[in-house]
Design a protein around this motif. Structure first.
Motif, PDB file in Angstrom:
ATOM      1  N   ARG A  63       0.856  -1.178   0.000  1.00 33.42           N
ATOM      2  CA  ARG A  63       0.000   0.000   0.000  1.00 33.42           C
ATOM      3  C   ARG A  63       0.892   1.228   0.000  1.00 33.42           C
ATOM      4  O   ARG A  63       1.747   1.346   0.863  1.00 33.42           O
ATOM      5  CB  ARG A  63      -0.918   0.011   1.250  1.00 33.42           C
ATOM      6  CG  ARG A  63      -2.093  -0.927   1.138  1.00 33.42           C
ATOM      7  CD  ARG A  63      -3.078  -0.412   0.074  1.00 33.42           C
ATOM      8  NE  ARG A  63      -4.247  -1.259  -0.059  1.00 33.42           N
ATOM      9  CZ  ARG A  63      -4.339  -2.275  -0.916  1.00 33.42           C
ATOM     10  NH1 ARG A  63      -3.309  -2.568  -1.693  1.00 33.42           N
ATOM     11  NH2 ARG A  63      -5.436  -2.979  -0.993  1.00 33.42           N
ATOM     12  N   ASP A  87      -6.516  -5.322   2.365  1.00 33.14           N
ATOM     13  CA  ASP A  87      -7.578  -4.991   3.317  1.00 33.14           C
ATOM     14  C   ASP A  87      -8.143  -6.258   3.949  1.00 33.14           C
ATOM     15  O   ASP A  87      -8.371  -6.316   5.165  1.00 33.14           O
ATOM     16  CB  ASP A  87      -8.695  -4.218   2.624  1.00 33.14           C
ATOM     17  CG  ASP A  87      -8.286  -2.800   2.279  1.00 33.14           C
ATOM     18  OD1 ASP A  87      -7.454  -2.231   3.003  1.00 33.14           O
ATOM     19  OD2 ASP A  87      -8.787  -2.259   1.279  1.00 33.14           O
ATOM     20  N   ARG A 145      -5.898  -7.566   6.539  1.00 37.08           N
ATOM     21  CA  ARG A 145      -5.972  -6.724   7.749  1.00 37.08           C
ATOM     22  C   ARG A 145      -7.174  -7.137   8.600  1.00 37.08           C
ATOM     23  O   ARG A 145      -7.080  -7.213   9.831  1.00 37.08           O
ATOM     24  CB  ARG A 145      -6.066  -5.256   7.338  1.00 37.08           C
ATOM     25  CG  ARG A 145      -6.210  -4.283   8.490  1.00 37.08           C
ATOM     26  CD  ARG A 145      -5.951  -2.860   7.999  1.00 37.08           C
ATOM     27  NE  ARG A 145      -6.724  -2.535   6.821  1.00 37.08           N
ATOM     28  CZ  ARG A 145      -7.998  -2.112   6.839  1.00 37.08           C
ATOM     29  NH1 ARG A 145      -8.624  -1.998   7.997  1.00 37.08           N
ATOM     30  NH2 ARG A 145      -8.627  -1.808   5.722  1.00 37.08           N
TER      31      ARG A 145
END
Length: 422
Positions: free
Chosen positions: A179, A272, A275
């Motif tokens: 990212r 994501d 995460r």
């Protein structure tokens, strides 16, 4: 930087010192131009260049240009330091998982940009075409020499690494999780190098040892699965949906680990989803979720959302506790249990009584107490929604009384009175 047009014989006399003097002020800007063009033309380099990665690239370019200019003025200038820089750069490129073609392409781009600048400066300064041709030959030979040194470093690193393929596969996984997102061209290039078919969708899985002293180790996994199991937060990436057969294989390969299976998402959303998987394991460790060997994140999305901001969650809990000030921990536990059942049953007293295994009259009595404490909040839709959120973030059941008795006094300390929501 203008000057008279020199004939060839004059050029041969003044060229070394003069061209070096002309080029030295250009060093910083031409180095930056080379780095920019390499990143613009070669997808593997099109990523943020902070940290060791950026320092290596910039150092290699700066040393190459500075040494070339120095050799123009002094052909006996030592190349040892520049050779060492580029040998290490080649080693770094191999460890980063980039291919030889990518490394050689970067040198070609660097030579082209440097020559373009020398031509511009040379013309502006009045050097003849014959001298510029000599400079071109010298520049190309010099860049070939540095590229050869970098190639030696690359091959040295590769020969010294028995698990070079594994290194590239881990690097590919890092690229997918970067990212800001790495360019898709870079991912596809490295995937082709390690023979990994790039899927449209993938399932990330967070891994955590059941015991602190344990480790997932280095289990044998299907070649389609990318894994990083040696770091602080082990994880794997499975192409496509996780099948039952593949899940059984993962459990057998890591028998002393807990798995949080992320949702199957497009490749650019894997970071994501991973995460969320890691957050799920944290909630298991905290006791907010059952301590199962396998937890499916897709089934826990509302809880993850509720726990996405712990400070905000604490604020909601404090507001709830503040409305029940003065109750003992046992009374508070009973009132919160009744309130949760009442909200779940949408105010149906008989349903609440059945759920709590008490007489309906007992429910009505408790609700009158709650009405006195909460007032209009029990009838305002937005306030009820806030109450449900706060209640869902409390661990009720067996640990509720203990949890509330520990946290309520701290939550109430210095808490201002809470005005009704209207």
């Amino acid at each position: 930087m203008t000057g008279r047009v020199l004939d060839d014989s004059a050029d041969s006399v003044v060229l070394p010192g003069r061209l070096a003097d002309i080029m030295r002020p250009e060093l910083e800007s031409v180095s930056e131009e080379i780095v920019t063009e390499i990143r613009g033309l070669i997808p593997e380099y099109r990523r943020p260049i902070d940290g060791p990665y950026g320092k290596s690239i910039r150092a290699g370019v700066s040393h190459a240009i500075a040494l070339f200019v120095e050799q123009i003025a002094n052909p006996t200038a030592s190349k040892d330091h520049a050779h060492e820089v580029h040998r290490r750069l080649g080693q770094f490129e191999m460890r980063e998982g980039r291919s030889l073609d990518t490394l050689q392409a970067a040198y070609r781009v660097g030579a082209r940009v440097a020559w373009r600048r020398i031509m511009r400066v040379g013309r502006r300064s009045g050097f003849s075409s014959a001298v510029m041709s000599q400079l071109a030959d010298a520049m190309l030979a010099f860049m070939d020499e540095l590229a050869s040194v970098a190639l030696d470093g690359y091959l040295e690193a590769k020969a010294g690494s028995a698990d070079a393929l594994d290194t590239w596969r881990r690097r590919l996984l890092q690229l997918i999780l970067e990212r800001p997102s790495a360019p898709s061209e870079a991912i596809h290039e490295l995937a082709q190098l390690v023979n990994w078919p790039v899927p449209e969708l993938a399932t990330p899985i967070a891994v955590r040892p059941l015991y602190r002293s344990a480790s997932p180790g280095h289990p044998a996994l299907d070649p389609e699965i990318l894994a990083e199991l040696g770091g602080r937060e082990p994880h794997v990436l499975v192409p496509g949906e996780l099948t039952k057969q593949r899940l059984l294989m993962l459990q057998a390969a890591m028998p002393e680990s807990r798995l949080a299976i992320g949702p199957c998402v497009p490749l650019d959303a894997v970071a994501d989803a991973l995460r969320w998987s890691r957050k799920t394991l944290n909630l298991v460790d905290e006791g907010s979720l059952p301590a199962l060997r396998v937890t499916w994140v897709q089934d826990r999305l509302p809880l993850l959302l509720l726990h996405s901001d712990e400070s905000l969650a604490g604020q909601l809990r404090r507001r709830l506790y503040g409305l029940m000030e003065g109750l003992t921990s046992k009374q508070r536990d009973r009132m919160l249990t009744t309130l949760r059942a009442w909200l779940d049953a949408q105010g149906n007293v008989l349903d609440v009584a059945g759920k709590l295994a008490v007489h309906p009259q007992t429910v009505r009595y408790r609700m009158r107490q709650l009405e006195a404490m909460f007032g209009e909040r029990l009838h305002d839709p937005e306030s009820r929604f806030e109450l449900e959120l706060a209640l869902r973030m409390l661990r009720l059941g067996k640990t509720a009384a203990t949890s509330l008795s520990r946290t309520a006094p701290r939550a109430l300390a210095g808490l201002p009175s809470v005005a009704p929501v209207r």
